[in-house]
Structures are given as structure tokens and as C-alpha cells.
Design a protein around this motif. Structure first.
Motif, PDB file in Angstrom:
ATOM      1  N   SER A 162     -31.559  12.247  -4.316  1.00  0.00           N
ATOM      2  CA  SER A 162     -32.705  12.030  -5.201  1.00  0.00           C
ATOM      3  C   SER A 162     -32.458  12.574  -6.607  1.00  0.00           C
ATOM      4  O   SER A 162     -33.132  12.159  -7.556  1.00  0.00           O
ATOM      5  N   LEU A 163     -31.502  13.484  -6.761  1.00  0.00           N
ATOM      6  CA  LEU A 163     -31.218  14.081  -8.072  1.00  0.00           C
ATOM      7  C   LEU A 163     -30.392  13.169  -8.967  1.00  0.00           C
ATOM      8  O   LEU A 163     -30.209  13.470 -10.151  1.00  0.00           O
ATOM      9  N   TYR A 164     -29.899  12.041  -8.441  1.00  0.00           N
ATOM     10  CA  TYR A 164     -29.201  11.081  -9.297  1.00  0.00           C
ATOM     11  C   TYR A 164     -30.147  10.604 -10.394  1.00  0.00           C
ATOM     12  O   TYR A 164     -31.329  10.353 -10.160  1.00  0.00           O
ATOM     13  N   ARG A 165     -29.602  10.431 -11.590  1.00  0.00           N
ATOM     14  CA  ARG A 165     -30.425   9.973 -12.718  1.00  0.00           C
ATOM     15  C   ARG A 165     -30.480   8.455 -12.804  1.00  0.00           C
ATOM     16  O   ARG A 165     -31.422   7.894 -13.351  1.00  0.00           O
ATOM     17  N   GLU A 314     -40.435   8.327 -11.837  1.00  0.00           N
ATOM     18  CA  GLU A 314     -40.652   7.443 -12.976  1.00  0.00           C
ATOM     19  C   GLU A 314     -42.134   7.395 -13.361  1.00  0.00           C
ATOM     20  O   GLU A 314     -42.480   7.359 -14.549  1.00  0.00           O
ATOM     21  N   VAL A 315     -43.015   7.401 -12.364  1.00  0.00           N
ATOM     22  CA  VAL A 315     -44.455   7.405 -12.632  1.00  0.00           C
ATOM     23  C   VAL A 315     -44.847   8.677 -13.370  1.00  0.00           C
ATOM     24  O   VAL A 315     -45.567   8.634 -14.376  1.00  0.00           O
ATOM     25  N   VAL A 316     -44.376   9.810 -12.893  1.00  0.00           N
ATOM     26  CA  VAL A 316     -44.669  11.085 -13.554  1.00  0.00           C
ATOM     27  C   VAL A 316     -44.135  11.091 -14.976  1.00  0.00           C
ATOM     28  O   VAL A 316     -44.808  11.533 -15.916  1.00  0.00           O
ATOM     29  N   SER A 317     -42.928  10.572 -15.154  1.00  0.00           N
ATOM     30  CA  SER A 317     -42.320  10.524 -16.487  1.00  0.00           C
ATOM     31  C   SER A 317     -43.127   9.661 -17.438  1.00  0.00           C
ATOM     32  O   SER A 317     -43.364  10.035 -18.596  1.00  0.00           O
ATOM     33  N   ALA A 328     -32.905  19.209 -17.288  1.00  0.00           N
ATOM     34  CA  ALA A 328     -33.700  20.270 -16.658  1.00  0.00           C
ATOM     35  C   ALA A 328     -35.031  19.711 -16.161  1.00  0.00           C
ATOM     36  O   ALA A 328     -35.476  20.028 -15.044  1.00  0.00           O
ATOM     37  N   GLU A 329     -35.698  18.878 -16.965  1.00  0.00           N
ATOM     38  CA  GLU A 329     -36.970  18.269 -16.558  1.00  0.00           C
ATOM     39  C   GLU A 329     -36.768  17.345 -15.365  1.00  0.00           C
ATOM     40  O   GLU A 329     -37.579  17.334 -14.431  1.00  0.00           O
ATOM     41  N   HIS A 330     -35.701  16.573 -15.412  1.00  0.00           N
ATOM     42  CA  HIS A 330     -35.382  15.658 -14.311  1.00  0.00           C
ATOM     43  C   HIS A 330     -35.213  16.423 -12.998  1.00  0.00           C
ATOM     44  O   HIS A 330     -35.798  16.057 -11.970  1.00  0.00           O
ATOM     45  N   ALA A 331     -34.436  17.500 -13.043  1.00  0.00           N
ATOM     46  CA  ALA A 331     -34.188  18.292 -11.838  1.00  0.00           C
ATOM     47  C   ALA A 331     -35.461  18.975 -11.352  1.00  0.00           C
ATOM     48  O   ALA A 331     -35.745  19.005 -10.146  1.00  0.00           O
ATOM     49  N   MET A 335     -37.250  18.158  -7.767  1.00  0.00           N
ATOM     50  CA  MET A 335     -37.361  19.214  -6.763  1.00  0.00           C
ATOM     51  C   MET A 335     -38.818  19.464  -6.376  1.00  0.00           C
ATOM     52  O   MET A 335     -39.127  19.685  -5.203  1.00  0.00           O
ATOM     53  N   LEU A 336     -39.730  19.384  -7.357  1.00  0.00           N
ATOM     54  CA  LEU A 336     -41.149  19.574  -7.066  1.00  0.00           C
ATOM     55  C   LEU A 336     -41.656  18.480  -6.130  1.00  0.00           C
ATOM     56  O   LEU A 336     -42.362  18.755  -5.145  1.00  0.00           O
ATOM     57  N   ILE A 337     -41.295  17.230  -6.417  1.00  0.00           N
ATOM     58  CA  ILE A 337     -41.722  16.107  -5.576  1.00  0.00           C
ATOM     59  C   ILE A 337     -41.195  16.261  -4.155  1.00  0.00           C
ATOM     60  O   ILE A 337     -41.938  16.119  -3.173  1.00  0.00           O
ATOM     61  N   VAL A 338     -39.914  16.567  -4.038  1.00  0.00           N
ATOM     62  CA  VAL A 338     -39.292  16.700  -2.717  1.00  0.00           C
ATOM     63  C   VAL A 338     -39.874  17.878  -1.949  1.00  0.00           C
ATOM     64  O   VAL A 338     -40.129  17.791  -0.738  1.00  0.00           O
ATOM     65  N   ILE A 339     -40.098  18.996  -2.642  1.00  0.00           N
ATOM     66  CA  ILE A 339     -40.646  20.189  -1.970  1.00  0.00           C
ATOM     67  C   ILE A 339     -42.052  19.923  -1.434  1.00  0.00           C
ATOM     68  O   ILE A 339     -42.372  20.255  -0.284  1.00  0.00           O
ATOM     69  N   VAL A 340     -42.917  19.312  -2.255  1.00  0.00           N
ATOM     70  CA  VAL A 340     -44.281  19.025  -1.815  1.00  0.00           C
ATOM     71  C   VAL A 340     -44.265  18.028  -0.659  1.00  0.00           C
ATOM     72  O   VAL A 340     -44.964  18.199   0.354  1.00  0.00           O
TER      73      VAL A 340
END
Length: 437
Positions: A162-165, A314-317, A328-331, A335-340
Motif C-alpha cells: 500500500s505504500l507504493y506511490r 486519493e480521496v483524502v488527498s 512523509a504525508e503519503h506514508a 499508515m493511518l488508513i491501514v492502522i484504523v
């Protein structure tokens, strides 16, 4: 903001886009990503959809949902070209203003987000059964604990992917997922031939149609929705023209429809009225071939998870940023999305009602209503004339299924049961056959 020229039938259309991303993906890679996006966890519920609708009528509905999906995806991109939009959100914003943008953003975030939760839960339920077939791994082993398996898969696979840009980098992963899906299809067909004849069909197994057909449409829509990925995959093409996109869409949806139909028929004819929402729950625990199928499916949905994460990010962005995200923002957002998502999937193991609501409340508007509404407002001519007639019909059908689906979900709740062995597993062996009598 950069601009991209798109030519169709000699007409030059200038679409605003974000800064170009390299490398771009080929049409073949785009097809792999698109098919992988369509064939997610929803495919295992298609035999159950035929159980709800009746085999002949269910097949007809499945084909209709596939055709509507194909048409509405192309309609979505056409609306983007008419409005100069490069995302689903910007299309709705340019058409219906900020209120429409906000509603669409919520729906477009919720659908893939809840899908990711279902992927995690399915991974935990599926792979724990796989690990228990390893010698020495019993019900009390850590590998048989769904919470541990979900966390393990998250840290080793879904989070790194998921961390791929760039979504085009998942092309090879999506191809692998397609291969695994075809392997699952072969397994289901084999079991239809070896296990099916030894399970007596239920009384109404071959009825033409059943009263639960509307609920079946919800399951099918959940299995086919991919509109939230359309602009991302369209924008990743080396030559993003409407002609190329139409070919990608026809190949992707057509392939997904063939695979889904074969899977649904093979699964349903094996278990008929006993077909469960997760077809792998119908197979016995000591069925080695089914265990391999569970492994393939678990790995397949692990590779589908990042595609849905791309959409939520992409929606959040688009909502909170007017520029490309920094590394840094991407990561941090990823991570926030995956953690939740992982936290919710660890806390709950039964999302039947939530997924039905997700299908009726999110999938139906994204497939039927929004693409048609945007195109109708942007295109010239009257609604009930010429090329506008089909979008009008899709809107009416979408509203009907949305309201009816929400009503039926509120009135009829699905029960959750995990790991219960079916009655026909008592007298079978690991080869998958049940002795007659």
C-alpha cells in the motif's frame, strides 16, 4: 497544474491533471489492475447470490450487472472528458458543486475502506484454516489465531504494498492475483465434479427465480464495483484515450464476468441451497484441495487490498490537499488508513449487515446513479431522448435497488456463523468425495 490532451475522433479535449507520473502502465498492465480490482472478496459470494435469485434468473441478473458496469465505467470517463475532470470527485464537483463533491467523497471513501476491512477479516478466517493443515498446528496454535494472522499479513504484505506511490507498479502483483483466481476457479470446478454429485440438491435447487433476487443484485453489485478505481487506472495508461479506455474496460469487465459466471455456477451446482455467503465455508476442513484454494484466495485478496488503499488515500488527498502529497504525508496517511482498518477488523469478525449496507448505500450510487446523473447534466439534449435515455433508466434502476436494498437490510439481518462443519463432511475423506448413502 499540468494539462493533458486527449483526442477522440479528431476532437482535442484538454483535461487538467496532476503532474505526470512515470512510468506509465501499458494497456495489458491496466487490464490486470482493473480485473484484480473487480474480482475481490465479492466473488466468493456469487454462488450464494444464485441461491438467492435462482440459477437461470441469477445468471441473467449477473450478465445484466456486468453489462451495466461496463457501460457506466465508460460513461464515467466520458463525463470526465465533458467536464475536464481527472477524478471521480472532481467530476461530481464540477457537475454538482461542493455538496455533490462531499457526498461522493464520503461514499468513495467508505466503500473501499469497508472492503479493506472485509479483506482483512477474510484473510484471518481463511488463512487460519490453511495453517491448521500444517502438522503440529492445532486450534490453540498462534497461527490458528485470526488476530495474529491479520497482523502478520498487514505488516508483511498489505502495508508495504500500500505504500507504493504509483498504482502501475502493482501490475505484476495484479497479474499474480489473476493467476491465483484462475487456480481457485479450477478448484471449484473440480469439486463441482467430485463433491457435487454426492450432495443431494435442495428441493428448489433448479427453480427459475426466487423472491430474494433483489438481495442477489446487491451481492453482485458488491462483487463488480470498480468505479472508484476507474480514473486512477485510466490516468495510468501510456495513451489515455477514450478508445483505449473502452478496450481496457471491455476486456477487463468481460474477463471478470466470464470468471465470475463460471465460479458462481460451479459453486452453486455443488452445494445448491446449502451455498453460504463465503463458498469456502461450504468445503470441509480436511479437504486438501479446498485448503489450497483457501490459500490462493487469501493471498489474492492480500494483493487486492493495496488497490483499495490507493483509492481511500486519493480521496483524502483530494479533500484535504490541493497538491501532490509529499513522501512523509503519503506514508503517514497510508499508515493511518491501514492502522484504523486493521484495528476494526481485529475488533469485529462479522460484517454481514455492514457489507449489505455498504453495497446498497455506496456501491449502488457509485455504479448506477452518479455516473448517469453527471453525464445527463453535462450532455446536451433532453433526458428521455437519444443517447440520454439509457442513463435515465440506470438512475431509476439504481434508486430502486438502493431504497429496496436498504429496506430489506433493515428488515432481514444475516446471521453469522464461523467454522461450522456442514452435515456432508461427516462421512467424507480428504479426497473430497462423500460415500453414497
Amino acid at each position: 497544474m499540468a494539462q493533458q490532451s486527449i483526442t477522440e475522433e479528431g476532437t482535442s479535449l484538454i483535461l487538467p491533471t496532476k503532474a505526470p507520473r512515470e512510468p506509465r502502465s501499458s494497456m495489458l498492465s491496466a487490464c490486470f489492475n482493473f480485473i484484480n480490482s473487480i474480482i475481490g472478496s465479492g466473488i466468493i459470494g456469487l454462488p450464494y447470490a444464485l441461491n438467492q435469485a435462482g440459477l437461470p434468473f441469477g445468471l441473467l441478473l449477473l450478465i445484466i450487472v456486468g453489462v451495466i458496469t461496463d457501460y457506466s465505467i465508460i460513461l464515467l470517463i466520458k463525463g470526465g472528458n465533458l467536464s475536464g475532470s481527472n477524478s471521480y470527485q472532481s467530476l461530481v464537483q464540477n457537475t454538482f458543486g461542493f455538496p455533490g463533491f462531499l457526498i461522493l467523497s464520503v461514499l468513495q471513501f467508505l466503500y473501499p475502506f469497508i472492503a479493506m476491512i472485509s479483506y482483512n477479516i477474510t484473510t484471518g478466517d481463511t488463512l487460519t484454516k490453511v495453517f491448521q493443515r500444517i502438522p503440529g498446528v492445532g486450534p490453540d496454535h498462534i497461527l490458528a489465531e485470526r488476530h495474529f494472522v491479520i497482523l502478520l499479513c498487514t505488516f508483511l504484505f498489505t502495508l508495504p504494498l500500500s505504500l507504493y506511490r504509483n498504482i502501475e507498479k502493482l501490475g505484476r502483483v495484479s497479474f499474480l492475483s489473476m493467476v491465483l483466481t484462475l487456480a481457485i476457479l479450477v478448484i471449484v470446478i473440480i469439486r463441482a465434479a467430485t463433491l457435487g454429485p454426492h450432495i443431494l440438491p435442495t428441493e428448489d435447487a433448479w427453480a427459475f427465480a426466487k423472491w430474494n433476487a433483489i438481495q442477489a443484485v446487491g451481492v453482485m453489485s458488491f462483487a463488480f464495483i470498480c468505479h472508484h478505481n476507474s480514473f486512477l487506472i485510466y490516468g495510468s495508461l501510456k495513451q489515455p484515450t477514450l478508445a483505449n479506455w473502452s478496450r481496457v474496460t471491455h476486456i477487463s469487465v468481460g474477463s471478470a464476468l466470464i470468471i465470475s459466471t463460471a465460479f458462481a455456477v460451479a459453486g452453486y451446482t455443488t452445494f445448491t441451497g446449502y451455498s453460504q455467503g463465503d463458498i469456502f465455508e461450504n468445503y470441509c476442513r480436511d479437504d486438501n484441495l479446498a485448503t489450497f484454494g483457501r490459500f490462493c484466495f487469501g493471498f489474492s485478496i492480500i494483493t487486492t487490498f493495496p488497490l483499495e488503499c490507493f483509492v481511500t488515500r486519493e480521496v483524502v488527498s483530494n479533500v484535504f490537499y490541493s497538491r501532490d502529497l509529499t513522501k512523509a504525508e503519503h506514508a503517514a496517511i497510508t499508515m493511518l488508513i491501514v492502522i484504523v482498518c486493521t484495528s476494526i477488523s481485529l475488533a469485529y469478525d462479522c460484517l454481514g449487515v455492514v457489507l449489505e449496507l455498504n453495497g446498497a448505500l455506496s456501491a449502488t450510487p457509485l455504479i448506477f446513479i452518479f455516473p448517469s446523473a453527471c453525464y445527463l447534466k453535462l450532455s446536451p439534449g433532453r433526458w428521455f431522448q437519444g443517447g440520454n435515455l439509457i442513463p435515465v433508466m440506470l438512475m431509476i434502476i439504481g434508486l430502486f435497488f438502493m431504497i429496496t436494498g436498504l429496506t430489506m437490510t433493515g428488515l432481514y439481518h444475516l446471521d453469522c456463523s464461523h467454522g461450522e462443519e456442514m452435515f456432508y463432511c461427516a462421512d467424507r475423506n480428504t479426497s473430497g468425495t462423500v460415500p453414497p448413502g
